[in-house]
Motif scaffolding. Structure first.
Motif, mmCIF file in Angstrom:
data_model
loop_
_atom_site.group_PDB
_atom_site.id
_atom_site.type_symbol
_atom_site.label_atom_id
_atom_site.label_comp_id
_atom_site.label_asym_id
_atom_site.label_seq_id
_atom_site.Cartn_x
_atom_site.Cartn_y
_atom_site.Cartn_z
ATOM 1 N N ALA A 13 -7.750 -2.032 3.805
ATOM 2 C CA ALA A 13 -6.920 -1.630 3.050
ATOM 3 C C ALA A 13 -7.014 0.057 2.638
ATOM 4 O O ALA A 13 -6.328 0.717 2.714
ATOM 5 C CB ALA A 13 -6.735 -2.377 1.722
ATOM 6 N N ASP A 14 -8.492 0.150 2.479
ATOM 7 C CA ASP A 14 -8.676 1.611 2.116
ATOM 8 C C ASP A 14 -8.664 2.541 3.432
ATOM 9 O O ASP A 14 -8.144 3.601 3.415
ATOM 10 C CB ASP A 14 -10.429 1.525 1.820
ATOM 11 N N ALA A 15 -8.755 1.903 4.701
ATOM 12 C CA ALA A 15 -8.636 2.536 5.918
ATOM 13 C C ALA A 15 -7.310 2.756 5.937
ATOM 14 O O ALA A 15 -6.906 3.762 6.992
ATOM 15 C CB ALA A 15 -9.461 1.687 7.171
ATOM 16 N N ALA A 16 -6.482 2.228 5.620
ATOM 17 C CA ALA A 16 -4.664 2.315 5.661
ATOM 18 C C ALA A 16 -4.213 3.421 4.718
ATOM 19 O O ALA A 16 -3.110 3.661 5.375
ATOM 20 C CB ALA A 16 -4.229 0.939 5.682
ATOM 21 N N LYS A 17 -5.030 3.670 3.894
ATOM 22 C CA LYS A 17 -4.306 4.410 2.835
ATOM 23 C C LYS A 17 -3.990 5.862 3.241
ATOM 24 O O LYS A 17 -3.181 6.655 2.721
ATOM 25 C CB LYS A 17 -5.459 4.544 1.588
ATOM 26 N N TYR A 18 -4.433 6.430 4.559
ATOM 27 C CA TYR A 18 -4.247 7.680 4.961
ATOM 28 C C TYR A 18 -2.833 7.645 5.806
ATOM 29 O O TYR A 18 -2.306 8.844 6.062
ATOM 30 C CB TYR A 18 -5.142 7.894 5.884
ATOM 31 N N ASP A 19 -2.110 6.442 5.912
ATOM 32 C CA ASP A 19 -0.950 6.473 6.709
ATOM 33 C C ASP A 19 0.088 6.615 5.485
ATOM 34 O O ASP A 19 0.299 5.584 4.665
ATOM 35 C CB ASP A 19 -0.791 5.024 7.364
ATOM 36 N N ALA A 20 0.818 7.369 5.635
ATOM 37 C CA ALA A 20 1.831 7.891 4.604
ATOM 38 C C ALA A 20 3.316 7.188 5.028
ATOM 39 O O ALA A 20 4.169 6.890 4.181
ATOM 40 C CB ALA A 20 2.081 9.365 4.448
ATOM 41 N N MET A 48 -5.171 -5.188 -3.947
ATOM 42 C CA MET A 48 -6.192 -4.599 -3.114
ATOM 43 C C MET A 48 -5.490 -4.339 -1.772
ATOM 44 O O MET A 48 -5.346 -5.535 -1.025
ATOM 45 C CB MET A 48 -7.582 -5.210 -3.048
ATOM 46 N N GLY A 49 -4.848 -3.404 -1.140
ATOM 47 C CA GLY A 49 -3.909 -3.099 0.018
ATOM 48 C C GLY A 49 -2.491 -3.027 -0.537
ATOM 49 O O GLY A 49 -1.589 -3.136 0.388
ATOM 50 N N ILE A 50 -2.172 -3.157 -1.621
ATOM 51 C CA ILE A 50 -0.620 -3.377 -1.953
ATOM 52 C C ILE A 50 -0.307 -1.905 -2.199
ATOM 53 O O ILE A 50 -0.616 -1.283 -3.169
ATOM 54 C CB ILE A 50 -0.365 -4.074 -3.259
ATOM 55 N N CYS A 51 0.853 -1.504 -1.781
ATOM 56 C CA CYS A 51 1.459 -0.151 -1.971
ATOM 57 C C CYS A 51 2.691 -0.287 -2.223
ATOM 58 O O CYS A 51 3.310 -1.249 -2.288
ATOM 59 C CB CYS A 51 1.174 0.813 -0.697
ATOM 60 N N HIS A 52 3.378 0.629 -3.110
ATOM 61 C CA HIS A 52 4.836 0.314 -3.510
ATOM 62 C C HIS A 52 5.659 1.711 -2.547
ATOM 63 O O HIS A 52 5.233 2.828 -2.420
ATOM 64 C CB HIS A 52 4.675 0.964 -5.047
ATOM 65 N N ALA A 53 6.753 1.148 -2.160
ATOM 66 C CA ALA A 53 7.744 1.931 -1.343
ATOM 67 C C ALA A 53 9.156 1.758 -1.864
ATOM 68 O O ALA A 53 9.365 0.873 -2.955
ATOM 69 C CB ALA A 53 7.772 1.255 -0.078
ATOM 70 N N CYS A 60 11.959 -0.624 -6.129
ATOM 71 C CA CYS A 60 10.428 -0.178 -5.821
ATOM 72 C C CYS A 60 10.174 -1.701 -5.122
ATOM 73 O O CYS A 60 10.487 -2.740 -5.487
ATOM 74 C CB CYS A 60 9.655 -0.167 -6.799
ATOM 75 N N VAL A 61 9.747 -1.658 -3.912
ATOM 76 C CA VAL A 61 9.134 -2.922 -3.219
ATOM 77 C C VAL A 61 7.656 -2.689 -3.071
ATOM 78 O O VAL A 61 7.118 -1.586 -2.906
ATOM 79 C CB VAL A 61 10.031 -3.063 -1.905
ATOM 80 N N SER A 62 6.859 -3.967 -3.126
ATOM 81 C CA SER A 62 5.405 -3.942 -2.678
ATOM 82 C C SER A 62 5.138 -4.323 -1.482
ATOM 83 O O SER A 62 5.701 -5.656 -0.980
ATOM 84 C CB SER A 62 4.811 -4.862 -3.829
ATOM 85 N N LEU A 63 4.294 -3.783 -0.831
ATOM 86 C CA LEU A 63 3.943 -4.072 0.684
ATOM 87 C C LEU A 63 2.405 -4.172 0.564
ATOM 88 O O LEU A 63 1.721 -3.444 0.180
ATOM 89 C CB LEU A 63 4.435 -3.021 1.723
ATOM 90 N N LEU A 64 1.838 -5.250 1.482
ATOM 91 C CA LEU A 64 0.637 -5.368 1.821
ATOM 92 C C LEU A 64 0.335 -4.459 3.141
ATOM 93 O O LEU A 64 0.867 -4.428 4.185
ATOM 94 C CB LEU A 64 0.267 -6.770 2.269
ATOM 95 N N LYS A 65 -0.589 -3.501 2.685
ATOM 96 C CA LYS A 65 -0.758 -2.172 3.711
ATOM 97 C C LYS A 65 -2.152 -2.265 4.277
ATOM 98 O O LYS A 65 -3.119 -1.840 3.341
ATOM 99 C CB LYS A 65 -0.367 -0.769 3.062
#
Length: 408
Positions: A13-20, A48-53, A60-65
């Protein structure tokens, strides 16, 4: 959740945070009329890996990223997960990603999945694993939530086509604004390969839409890293404009370069100002929704760079004062959209209201929150700017507070 899976989730999840490029805009609820599982399926993109789009209507929707893995064969200089990087590595099994997605949804943590990956073994092997996750969610679990898959341009076109059958949106990262920058910082990647894959994806999306069948219904998007090379904002916007025109991308996302450990000597030591990223998003909005050209936007700054202290629409207006003020009661929509402080919704309200009454400033105050910026550029039934547009200190009067990142 067991400890081993939790550890993987924390790393990937931390590794994915750089993808915008993570958003669900344009996705609709999936419908399989012939399938009984559809009515009892999991997930919804309407609403942990949850982002908001954010969707176009502001929801606002929550995604497992997450990444499938942060191991990678490539050694892109700007990437924290590059082959030579000394970071903790992990790899999900496809069934683990499926398990996490279903469990997180059932707990009401998420409404969808954003899945990317480093490239392991071969591009085809990695692409097959990404597809298997999406296919398993759809077929075995009746998952109808949003799925965004990052696709690999080096993979076989047939695999990318398969991905579109199960995902709501596909994306291929353009990586950098210029071919020169890509060759210098990511020599194992090829601009032609990326463009070809985007073109093939665009053709499939258009064809599926014409035939009324499912294939990546929310279109495709991409991400561009800003500040890793010497590209100007004008370079960035020219690339984005070309992508929108040639491949009908839904969005180009901008990610400010972040310095990484043990970085290449080709990379800058400091990140670009975050305000630069924000100004590029505003300029991108002008390109897509306000009828501006790249040349017009770039002309608002100096040496190809957008000003950081004011938004690009205001910068253009200040450079074109001879076109103002405009009459709020007679100007056409295209010109009203170029007035600082007026967004597209406000302009539509103005056009509707002025059919019934000559608008005054108090009317405008009810139709837009940007009246302070718009005042010097407008004529209304009870207002003439009386030289405001020619004031030498007009820019200083309209500069946004440092913490404010509002649109137009």
């Amino acid at each position: 959740m067991d400890e081993a899976l939790t550890k993987k989730l924390r790393i990937l999840a931390d590794a994915a945070k750089y993808d915008a490029s993570c958003a669900s805009s344009g996705a609709k609820r999936r419908s399989n009329d012939a399938s009984p599982a559809d009515k009892a399926g999991l997930g919804s993109t309407t609403g942990m890996g949850i982002c908001h789009a954010y969707t176009p209507d502001g929801r606002c929707v929550s995604l497992l990223k997450i990444l499938l893995t942060n191991y990678c064969l490539f050694d892109c200089a700007y990437c924290i997960n590059r082959r030579s990087s000394n970071v903790k590595r992990a790899r999900f099994r496809t069934e683990e990603v499926v398990q996490l997605t279903v469990e997180f949804y059932k707990r009401n943590y998420i409404e969808g999945l954003f899945l990317s990956s480093g490239i392991v073994r071969t591009p085809n092997d990695t692409m097959e694993q990404l597809i298997l996750v999406a296919k398993t969610l759809r077929q075995q679990h009746g998952f109808r939530g949003y799925i965004h898959l990052k696709t690999i341009p080096e993979a076989d076109p047939w695999l990318i086509e398969q991905a579109g059958l199960w995902a709501d949106r596909l994306s291929i990262n353009i990586e950098l604004p210029t071919a020169q920058g890509l060759a210098r910082l990511a020599p194992e990647k090829n601009e032609t390969t990326i463009a070809t894959a985007m073109g093939q994806m665009h053709e499939r999306i258009v064809q599926a839409r014409d035939e009324r069948r499912h294939f990546s219904p929310a279109g495709q998007s991409t991400q561009m890293i800003v500040g890793a090379d010497d590209s100007t904002d004008a370079h960035v916007l020219k690339t984005s404009d070309s992508l929108y025109r040639n491949y009908a991308l839904k969005r180009v996302y901008y990610s400010a370069f972040s310095p990484i450990p043990e970085a290449s000597a080709h990379l800058p030591l400091k990140p670009p100002p975050l305000q630069r990223e924000n100004r590029l998003y505003q300029a991108d909005w002008l390109l897509r929704s306000y009828g501006f050209s790249v040349e017009e936007i770039a002309a608002g700054g100096e040496n190809g760079m957008l000003p950081l202290d004011i938004d690009p629409k205001l910068a253009w207006a200040l450079k074109n004062r001879d076109r103002f003020p405009v009459d709020i009661n007679t100007a056409d929509r295209e010109m009203l959209l170029r007035v600082p402080g007026l967004g597209s919704r406000a302009v539509d309200k103005i056009l509707s209201a002025r059919r019934h009454v000559a608008l005054r400033m108090e009317d405008l105050a009810r139709l837009t929150t940007g009246l302070k910026r718009a005042r010097a550029f407008l004529v209304a039934a009870d207002h003439t700017p009386a030289g405001l547009i020619d004031r030498l200190d007009l820019r200083e009067q309209l500069v946004e507070p440092a913490a404010q990142l509002s649109l137009f």
